[in-house]
Design an enzyme around this catalytic site. Structure first.
Site, PDB file in Angstrom:
ATOM      1  N   ALA A 289      40.340 -41.345 -22.758  1.00  0.00           N
ATOM      2  CA  ALA A 289      40.937 -40.543 -22.080  1.00  0.00           C
ATOM      3  C   ALA A 289      41.322 -40.621 -20.518  1.00  0.00           C
ATOM      4  O   ALA A 289      42.149 -40.519 -20.141  1.00  0.00           O
ATOM      5  CB  ALA A 289      40.760 -38.977 -22.320  1.00  0.00           C
TER       6      ALA A 289
ATOM      7  N   ALA B  75      31.548 -37.105 -24.612  1.00  0.00           N
ATOM      8  CA  ALA B  75      31.829 -37.711 -25.947  1.00  0.00           C
ATOM      9  C   ALA B  75      32.583 -39.102 -25.559  1.00  0.00           C
ATOM     10  O   ALA B  75      32.960 -39.257 -24.502  1.00  0.00           O
ATOM     11  CB  ALA B  75      32.466 -36.754 -26.542  1.00  0.00           C
ATOM     12  N   PHE B  76      32.629 -40.181 -26.633  1.00  0.00           N
ATOM     13  CA  PHE B  76      32.862 -41.348 -26.330  1.00  0.00           C
ATOM     14  C   PHE B  76      34.653 -40.954 -25.896  1.00  0.00           C
ATOM     15  O   PHE B  76      35.086 -42.294 -25.367  1.00  0.00           O
ATOM     16  CB  PHE B  76      32.981 -42.047 -27.748  1.00  0.00           C
ATOM     17  CG  PHE B  76      33.989 -41.999 -28.769  1.00  0.00           C
ATOM     18  CD1 PHE B  76      34.114 -41.011 -29.528  1.00  0.00           C
ATOM     19  CD2 PHE B  76      35.024 -43.055 -28.476  1.00  0.00           C
ATOM     20  CE1 PHE B  76      35.177 -40.978 -30.607  1.00  0.00           C
ATOM     21  CE2 PHE B  76      36.051 -42.955 -29.553  1.00  0.00           C
ATOM     22  CZ  PHE B  76      36.317 -42.184 -30.421  1.00  0.00           C
ATOM     23  N   LYS B  77      35.087 -40.070 -26.293  1.00  0.00           N
ATOM     24  CA  LYS B  77      36.504 -39.990 -26.090  1.00  0.00           C
ATOM     25  C   LYS B  77      36.737 -40.035 -24.464  1.00  0.00           C
ATOM     26  O   LYS B  77      38.200 -40.346 -24.089  1.00  0.00           O
ATOM     27  CB  LYS B  77      37.256 -38.803 -26.770  1.00  0.00           C
ATOM     28  CG  LYS B  77      37.166 -38.936 -28.050  1.00  0.00           C
ATOM     29  CD  LYS B  77      38.272 -38.016 -28.845  1.00  0.00           C
ATOM     30  CE  LYS B  77      38.069 -38.152 -30.249  1.00  0.00           C
ATOM     31  NZ  LYS B  77      37.138 -37.914 -31.115  1.00  0.00           N
ATOM     32  N   ASP B  78      35.918 -39.683 -23.677  1.00  0.00           N
ATOM     33  CA  ASP B  78      36.033 -39.992 -22.177  1.00  0.00           C
ATOM     34  C   ASP B  78      36.391 -41.542 -21.808  1.00  0.00           C
ATOM     35  O   ASP B  78      37.268 -41.498 -20.901  1.00  0.00           O
ATOM     36  CB  ASP B  78      34.645 -39.660 -21.608  1.00  0.00           C
ATOM     37  CG  ASP B  78      34.330 -38.262 -21.523  1.00  0.00           C
ATOM     38  OD1 ASP B  78      35.267 -37.479 -21.278  1.00  0.00           O
ATOM     39  OD2 ASP B  78      32.927 -38.025 -21.427  1.00  0.00           O
TER      40      ASP B  78
END
Ligand SMILES: *Cc1c(COP(=O)(O)O)cnc(C)c1O
Length: 432
Positions: free
Chosen positions: A110, A104-107
């Site tokens: 984060a 997911a793009f949140k990688d």
């Protein structure tokens, strides 16, 4: 560069802004001004790598707070996967942000935040608190897993994340603890805010937030807007981004990129039934609502935290907002129909969040007679939402090995009602 709270009562440096997450006055940290990039850099984008772009952009926000060599190393580690702009059809591209470890793009945000915190905390013990409606938690967990001195508490709404998302939240062990809250995502977010602002907890521990409120999540999310230009500038057309939005961190990072000088033609903030921002743009009134559950559940947010940052970028003026952003809300039914259509017509599998963004581009092109390149931010791999995608498309989709590995592991979580005192005593008693 100074960092200032959106509520104006606190001013600090980037190190403190990242380690604290939320300002004491309850506001979110913003850079005192948005740095400007030279025309030369912008013209040269097609010749730069993703890592070179990341370094240059990050440096503008971080200044001398971290030596170049350390920053380079962090950027290279964070951006060790591809972010391709893949053509769906005609002038429509999917910016695939899902090739990282949790898909997911949140990688992106984060991983950068975890490394910046580890660098700035200089080995001092710290507790990271993250509320998640699905993908944030796993990306945060992955980013922080096994980082010495950092313990991570992930609050997620019981029964409201997909089975695979839950596995990605609860199977780490070690320094990652999953708190399963009998409530909504908004309840989790409210609990996280209470924890972070609790005096007693703050006296005992160094606490910080890993939600999209942390400025270290936003900075790297601006990299891939520049990277899109590096890939698509050669088409010689105006570029329109459709951003599937929940807490509006992804979109705010895009606004940063534009203010830095990137000639983004238009932003489309595409939402599911959680429509506070489209309503605000229409009526000028911002009314937070309880979140509604949808099939694009990572965007089920009734009171987007980054609204405060956007407001400060636009001087709290709705007409300024409207100059940069069109915003539309779409139903689950429209989302499903789009997933089917794009699969049938172009043989491209969208996840529900990407499908909402696709709808945004479609709607914009109905209203506009310009010839533009539309880029939807594809924020998750379809296999992350396998139940929905298979049901809608009526076919099996392949689960990448990276995700399958989570499915094989055992869930470990601690359950709580939506009760701050109980969560607080858990933090105080069980984890000194
Ligand atoms: C978090 C998330 C979003 C929404 O991003 P915001 O920055 O909160 O607006 C969209 N899609 C997916 C898959 C997400 O995980």
């Amino acid at each position: 560069m100074k960092y200032i709270s959106t509520r104006k009562k606190e001013e600090t440096n980037i190190k403190t802004a990242i380690l604290k997450g939320l300002a004491d006055d309850g506001g979110l940290f913003m850079p005192e001004y948005i740095p400007q990039l030279e025309a030369e850099f912008l013209e040269n984008l097609p010749n730069l790598s993703l890592q070179e772009i990341g370094f240059k952009v990050a440096k503008e926000f971080l200044g001398e707070s971290i030596p170049n060599d350390n920053l380079k190393e962090i950027i290279d580690e964070v951006l060790n996967f591809e972010i391709p702009a893949v053509k769906i059809s005609g002038n429509i591209y999917s910016l695939e942000l899902f090739h990282g470890p949790t898909m997911a793009f949140k990688d992106v945000g984060a991983r950068f935040m975890a490394r910046m915190m580890a660098y700035f905390s200089e080995g001092k013990p710290m507790k990271v608190i993250a509320a998640t409606s699905g993908d944030t938690g796993s990306a945060v967990a992955s980013g922080f897993f096994n980082v010495t001195g950092i313990e991570v508490y992930i609050l997620y709404p019981k029964g409201k994340v997909s089975p695979l998302q839950e596995k990605q939240l609860t199977t780490w062990g070690g320094n990652i603890k999953a708190l399963e809250i009998d409530g909504t995502f908004d309840d989790c977010q409210a609990l996280a805010k209470q924890i972070l602002s609790d005096e007693e907890l703050n006296q005992k521990f160094t606490l910080t937030s890993a939600n999209s409120i942390n400025i270290a999540r936003l900075i790297p999310q601006s990299f891939y807007y520049f990277w899109t230009f590096s890939q698509l500038q050669k088409l010689g057309k105006p570029i329109v981004f459709s951003v599937p939005s929940g807490n509006f961190g992804n979109l705010t990072a895009g606004l940063f990129a534009k203010k830095m000088g990137l000639p983004i033609h238009q932003f489309i903030a595409s939402t599911n039934a959680n429509d506070v921002v489209p309503n605000y743009l229409e009526t000028g009134n911002y009314e937070a609502k309880p979140s509604k559950q949808t099939i694009s559940n990572a965007m089920d947010v009734g009171n987007p935290s980054n609204f405060e940052r956007m407001k400060s970028l636009f001087n709290d003026d709705v007409s300024e907002f409207k100059k940069e952003i069109e915003s539309y809300s779409f139903s689950d039914e429209e989302t499903k129909q789009t997933m089917i259509k794009v699969k049938n017509d172009f043989n491209y599998t969208l996840d529900p969040h990407g499908a909402v963004a696709y709808l945004g581009l479609e709607k914009y092109s109905e209203k506009s007679d310009e010839d533009f390149v539309g880029v939807l931010l594809e924020t998750a791999h379809p296999a992350k939402f396998v139940e929905v995608v298979e049901e809608v498309l009526k076919e099996k989709i392949e689960i990448p090995e990276k995700l399958e590995a989570f499915n094989k592991k055992e869930k470990q979580s601690v359950e709580f009602p939506t009760d701050f005192e109980l969560v607080k005593s858990y933090l105080l008693e069980e984890h000194q």
